[in-house]
Scaffold this motif. Sequence first.
Motif, PDB file in Angstrom:
ATOM      1  N   GLN A  39      -0.674   1.507  -2.455  1.00  0.00           N
ATOM      2  CA  GLN A  39      -1.797   2.323  -2.027  1.00  0.00           C
ATOM      3  C   GLN A  39      -2.942   2.137  -2.997  1.00  0.00           C
ATOM      4  O   GLN A  39      -2.825   2.458  -4.189  1.00  0.00           O
ATOM      5  CB  GLN A  39      -1.421   3.796  -1.936  1.00  0.00           C
ATOM      6  CG  GLN A  39      -2.502   4.653  -1.300  1.00  0.00           C
ATOM      7  CD  GLN A  39      -1.998   6.008  -0.859  1.00  0.00           C
ATOM      8  OE1 GLN A  39      -0.970   6.494  -1.330  1.00  0.00           O
ATOM      9  NE2 GLN A  39      -2.728   6.636   0.069  1.00  0.00           N
ATOM     10  N   LYS A  43      -7.578   4.344   0.041  1.00  0.00           N
ATOM     11  CA  LYS A  43      -7.054   3.642   1.218  1.00  0.00           C
ATOM     12  C   LYS A  43      -5.684   4.188   1.591  1.00  0.00           C
ATOM     13  O   LYS A  43      -5.026   4.871   0.815  1.00  0.00           O
ATOM     14  CB  LYS A  43      -6.962   2.145   0.936  1.00  0.00           C
ATOM     15  CG  LYS A  43      -8.313   1.485   0.737  1.00  0.00           C
ATOM     16  CD  LYS A  43      -8.185  -0.023   0.756  1.00  0.00           C
ATOM     17  CE  LYS A  43      -9.540  -0.689   0.673  1.00  0.00           C
ATOM     18  NZ  LYS A  43      -9.447  -2.167   0.718  1.00  0.00           N
ATOM     19  N   GLU A  44      -5.271   3.849   2.792  1.00  0.00           N
ATOM     20  CA  GLU A  44      -3.960   4.280   3.264  1.00  0.00           C
ATOM     21  C   GLU A  44      -2.857   3.440   2.625  1.00  0.00           C
ATOM     22  O   GLU A  44      -3.093   2.315   2.172  1.00  0.00           O
ATOM     23  CB  GLU A  44      -3.891   4.141   4.790  1.00  0.00           C
ATOM     24  CG  GLU A  44      -4.749   5.162   5.521  1.00  0.00           C
ATOM     25  CD  GLU A  44      -4.477   5.159   7.009  1.00  0.00           C
ATOM     26  OE1 GLU A  44      -5.126   5.965   7.716  1.00  0.00           O
ATOM     27  OE2 GLU A  44      -3.636   4.376   7.478  1.00  0.00           O
ATOM     28  N   ARG A  45      -1.676   4.011   2.619  1.00  0.00           N
ATOM     29  CA  ARG A  45      -0.521   3.300   2.110  1.00  0.00           C
ATOM     30  C   ARG A  45      -0.261   2.063   2.972  1.00  0.00           C
ATOM     31  O   ARG A  45      -0.357   2.124   4.200  1.00  0.00           O
ATOM     32  CB  ARG A  45       0.685   4.217   2.130  1.00  0.00           C
ATOM     33  CG  ARG A  45       1.929   3.675   1.492  1.00  0.00           C
ATOM     34  CD  ARG A  45       2.985   4.744   1.488  1.00  0.00           C
ATOM     35  NE  ARG A  45       2.754   5.731   0.450  1.00  0.00           N
ATOM     36  CZ  ARG A  45       3.291   6.946   0.455  1.00  0.00           C
ATOM     37  NH1 ARG A  45       4.047   7.337   1.464  1.00  0.00           N
ATOM     38  NH2 ARG A  45       3.063   7.778  -0.526  1.00  0.00           N
ATOM     39  N   GLU A  46       0.091   0.966   2.325  1.00  0.00           N
ATOM     40  CA  GLU A  46       0.248  -0.313   3.008  1.00  0.00           C
ATOM     41  C   GLU A  46       1.625  -0.901   2.719  1.00  0.00           C
ATOM     42  O   GLU A  46       2.076  -0.902   1.566  1.00  0.00           O
ATOM     43  CB  GLU A  46      -0.844  -1.274   2.517  1.00  0.00           C
ATOM     44  CG  GLU A  46      -0.782  -2.670   3.069  1.00  0.00           C
ATOM     45  CD  GLU A  46      -1.782  -3.604   2.424  1.00  0.00           C
ATOM     46  OE1 GLU A  46      -2.052  -4.672   2.981  1.00  0.00           O
ATOM     47  OE2 GLU A  46      -2.300  -3.268   1.335  1.00  0.00           O
ATOM     48  N   PRO A 114       6.396   3.797   6.460  1.00  0.00           N
ATOM     49  CA  PRO A 114       6.747   4.667   5.332  1.00  0.00           C
ATOM     50  C   PRO A 114       7.661   5.821   5.740  1.00  0.00           C
ATOM     51  O   PRO A 114       8.514   6.245   4.950  1.00  0.00           O
ATOM     52  CB  PRO A 114       5.386   5.189   4.854  1.00  0.00           C
ATOM     53  CG  PRO A 114       4.398   4.178   5.313  1.00  0.00           C
ATOM     54  CD  PRO A 114       4.934   3.644   6.596  1.00  0.00           C
ATOM     55  N   SER A 115       7.515   6.286   6.957  1.00  0.00           N
ATOM     56  CA  SER A 115       8.302   7.437   7.414  1.00  0.00           C
ATOM     57  C   SER A 115       9.796   7.129   7.505  1.00  0.00           C
ATOM     58  O   SER A 115      10.617   8.047   7.588  1.00  0.00           O
ATOM     59  CB  SER A 115       7.796   7.899   8.786  1.00  0.00           C
ATOM     60  OG  SER A 115       7.904   6.850   9.733  1.00  0.00           O
TER      61      SER A 115
END
Length: 130
Positions: A39, A43-46, A114-115
């Motif tokens: 991350q 920005k969003e987690r990648e 990620p979930s």
Amino acid sequence: QVQLVESGGRSVEPGDSLTLSCVLSGRTFSAFTIGWFRQAPGKEREFVGAIEVVNRWPMSPYYADSLKGRFTISKYSSKDTVYLAMSSLKPEDTALYSCTCKPSQVTNYEARLPSQYPYWGQGTRVTVSS
């Protein structure tokens, strides 16, 4: 419970290589997946990549398409450590890199979410700058 501890993050210059480590401890599973995410600030987690381990043997890793060829995930069957080797680093690789664990195998699609991962490390920071 599962504990994940990342290390190896530091400041490097563009073009450098760096290897991050993720040490896994706690409860063990006959099959599990270790994922790497990053991350960047704002920005969003990648998704970076993931590797499944079955009966201590690592399977072929999955990678984000944009990072394939520069990033390599590896694990030795005798060690509880997963490595993320990064080469030809760019400023846009600057981020907090976290390793994660799911206590099962995953599909190529699930690996990128990620979930799917209930266990997360604290992360290690990589800064690429001249």
